[in-house]
Enzyme design. Structure first.
Site, PDB file in Angstrom:
ATOM      1  N   CYS A 185       1.497  29.221 -16.020  1.00  0.00           N
ATOM      2  CA  CYS A 185       0.880  29.667 -17.270  1.00  0.00           C
ATOM      3  C   CYS A 185       0.279  28.520 -18.050  1.00  0.00           C
ATOM      4  O   CYS A 185       0.755  28.154 -19.127  1.00  0.00           O
ATOM      5  CB  CYS A 185       1.925  30.398 -18.109  1.00  0.00           C
ATOM      6  N   GLU A 186      -0.733  27.877 -17.478  1.00  0.00           N
ATOM      7  CA  GLU A 186      -1.472  26.799 -18.136  1.00  0.00           C
ATOM      8  C   GLU A 186      -2.865  26.777 -17.548  1.00  0.00           C
ATOM      9  O   GLU A 186      -3.020  26.902 -16.335  1.00  0.00           O
ATOM     10  CB  GLU A 186      -0.847  25.435 -17.812  1.00  0.00           C
TER      11      GLU A 186
ATOM     12  N   TYR B  97       1.439  10.769  -3.640  1.00  0.00           N
ATOM     13  CA  TYR B  97       1.574  11.252  -5.009  1.00  0.00           C
ATOM     14  C   TYR B  97       1.417  12.778  -5.074  1.00  0.00           C
ATOM     15  O   TYR B  97       0.864  13.317  -6.022  1.00  0.00           O
ATOM     16  CB  TYR B  97       0.566  10.525  -5.932  1.00  0.00           C
TER      17      TYR B  97
ATOM     18  N   PRO C 107       0.821  -1.212   0.000  1.00  0.00           N
ATOM     19  CA  PRO C 107       0.000   0.000   0.000  1.00  0.00           C
ATOM     20  C   PRO C 107       0.853   1.259   0.000  1.00  0.00           C
ATOM     21  O   PRO C 107       1.883   1.326   0.675  1.00  0.00           O
ATOM     22  CB  PRO C 107      -0.744  -0.108   1.330  1.00  0.00           C
ATOM     23  N   GLY C 108       0.448   2.242  -0.759  1.00  0.00           N
ATOM     24  CA  GLY C 108       1.099   3.539  -0.732  1.00  0.00           C
ATOM     25  C   GLY C 108       0.095   4.565  -0.229  1.00  0.00           C
ATOM     26  O   GLY C 108       0.165   5.055   0.906  1.00  0.00           O
TER      27      GLY C 108
END
Ligand code: LLP
Length: 432
Positions: A356-357, A385, A288-289
């Site tokens: 800038c996205e 994550y 498990p993470g």
């Protein structure tokens, strides 16, 4: 469950007010709760107690040395996917003999390093890899312990980018091929067949796909164990967590709702899987993470501007997709709460970063309490994550990380100084 809650209207991690951490360490800031980490580890460990088992934390979810050390102190093993992760485990005081090495592209150098460290098993993902590991082991005059990752071709019904157990994916070896591959592996002199492994996907919120996969694979595991004297069966990781407490608990007051309704608890997981696994008599590994570290971390950010365009209310914060890419990459939901709880009307807001996205957002059209410049927000469930997927995009330095333990807090990673971002770059002589 986790240890982030309001005390007197202020968000705390365990007994520490997050505001005090912001004052000391600045933002963007990852904050981890040591108690949540150990609590999640222990819940899983206890649920699996009827089995001879080893919990191998998936280092890819969060590889901070302090997180690894916390879990190593609990007796955890580790699921690693690169030499870098193995070196981190060793640097943090973890035991290489409790490490399993996964991944479809292990290089010769990585295999050699892992062999020298005496890892528990290589989880093999292809036949060429089998041959490569045998070759490296022969050169070093060693025997490499291996398990083959079986792809059960079961759809875990999770996000397309994190599904791994179907034949559309690059992972593992097809169920139908496994016996032939073990027969071949058994003829390679420098391999020791030690186990069988599976992993069907991540963020699974129901036990059913695990049950289906185990039911399909366990008879094969038992047969191979008999024939080749295998020691273990790894059921992989994938236990999901609650990202949206309102959705999952039926109450937006998540800090007052200790038990969320839809969460896949270790107890539910074990109640289904332990009776299936026990008769096989194998050592059971689990990787498990997210379950261990996901809700053990938050990302704290400062509101820089509030920009009202007539159509939209943009809350522009100092964290960005380079710090936490999950919303941009997977459209994933992270609960966003203020460090200081306020009453009053909610405003539909987009919380966005300065990159800038258009993909640089943390939520869209979400009702949030009114905030202004200088206020702080916390993105919850950012422990897994999160930091590990951070980048220097837009030449932004990596965030700082802090570990809290009761009423203590310590920096576990300093904010990256900007000059460090380009310190390994150079300008060729002909340009000078
Ligand atoms: N074992 C193997 C072989 C894996 O590939 C993974 C995750 C795990 C264990 C741990 O899975 P977990 O228990 O954390 O679900 N970046 C994505 C998740 C990628 C998962 C990759 N493999 C995300 O942010 O959702």
């Amino acid at each position: 469950m986790h240890d982030f809650h309001y005390v007197g209207g202020r968000l705390h991690c365990e007994r520490v007010a997050i505001e005090s951490l912001v004052n000391k360490f600045g933002t963007p800031l990852y904050v981890y709760s040591q108690h949540t980490l150990t609590d999640h580890f222990q819940k899983l460990d206890i649920a699996l107690a009827p089995l001879n088992h080893l919990v191998c934390f998936a280092v890819k979810a969060n590889s901070n040395l302090a997180v690894i050390r916390t879990l190593a102190n609990q007796g955890s093993g580790f699921d690693i996917v690169s030499e870098g992760e193995l070196r981190r485990v060793i640097a943090a005081g973890g035991d290489p003999r409790k490490c399993v090495f996964a991944g479809v592209g292990k290089t010769e150098a990585e295999i050699e390093f892992a062999l020298r460290q005496g890892i528990y098993s290589f989880n093999i993902e292809s036949e060429p890899e089998l041959a490569r590991i045998n070759r490296v082991a022969a050169r070093l005059k060693k025997t490499a312990p291996i398990a083959v990752r079986v792809n059960p071709n079961i759809d875990a019904h999770t996000h397309a980018k994190i599904t791994t157990g179907t034949y559309e994916n690059k992972f593992g070896i097809a169920f139908e091929q496994i016996e032939r591959v073990y027969a071949r592996a058994s003829r390679l002199k420098n391999l020791r067949l030690r186990g069988l492994q599976m992993h069907i996907g991540s963020q699974l919120t129901e036990v059913k796909p695990f049950e289906q996969a185990v039911k399909k694979i366990l008879p094969l595991a038992a047969k191979l164990a008999d024939k080749y004297d295998l020691e273990f069966f790894s059921v992989g990781g994938g236990l999901g967590i609650v990202y949206n407490p309102a959705l999952d608990s039926g109450s937006p007051e998540w800090w007052q709702t200790p038990v969320a309704k839809k969460i896949l608890t270790p107890a539910t997981y074990a109640a289904t899987l332990v009776p299936l696994l026990q008769p096989a008599g194998l050592r059971i590994l689990i990787e498990p993470g997210r379950f261990i570290v996901g809700n053990a971390g938050i990302l704290v950010t400062r509101v820089e501007f509030v920009k009202r365009t007539g159509r939209k209310n943009f809350v522009i914060v100092d964290a960005a997709m380079n710090d936490l890419i999950r919303p941009a990459f997977y459209d994933s939901y992270h609960e966003i709460v203020p460090l200081r709880r306020k009453g009053g009307a909610m405003t539909e807001s987009d919380v966005v970063g300065p990159i800038c996205e258009s993909g640089d957002f943390f939520c869209k059209n979400r009702p949030l309490a009114k905030v202004g410049e200088g206020d702080h927000l916390a993105l919850l469930s950012a422990g897994a994550y999160g930091f590990v997927m951070a980048s220097n995009y837009n030449s932004r330095g990596l965030a700082a990380e802090v570990l809290v333990n009761g009423n203590r807090a310590a920096s576990v990673r300093e904010r990256q100084p900007l000059a460090e971002i380009w310190k390994s770059e150079s300008v060729p002589a002909w340009l000078k």
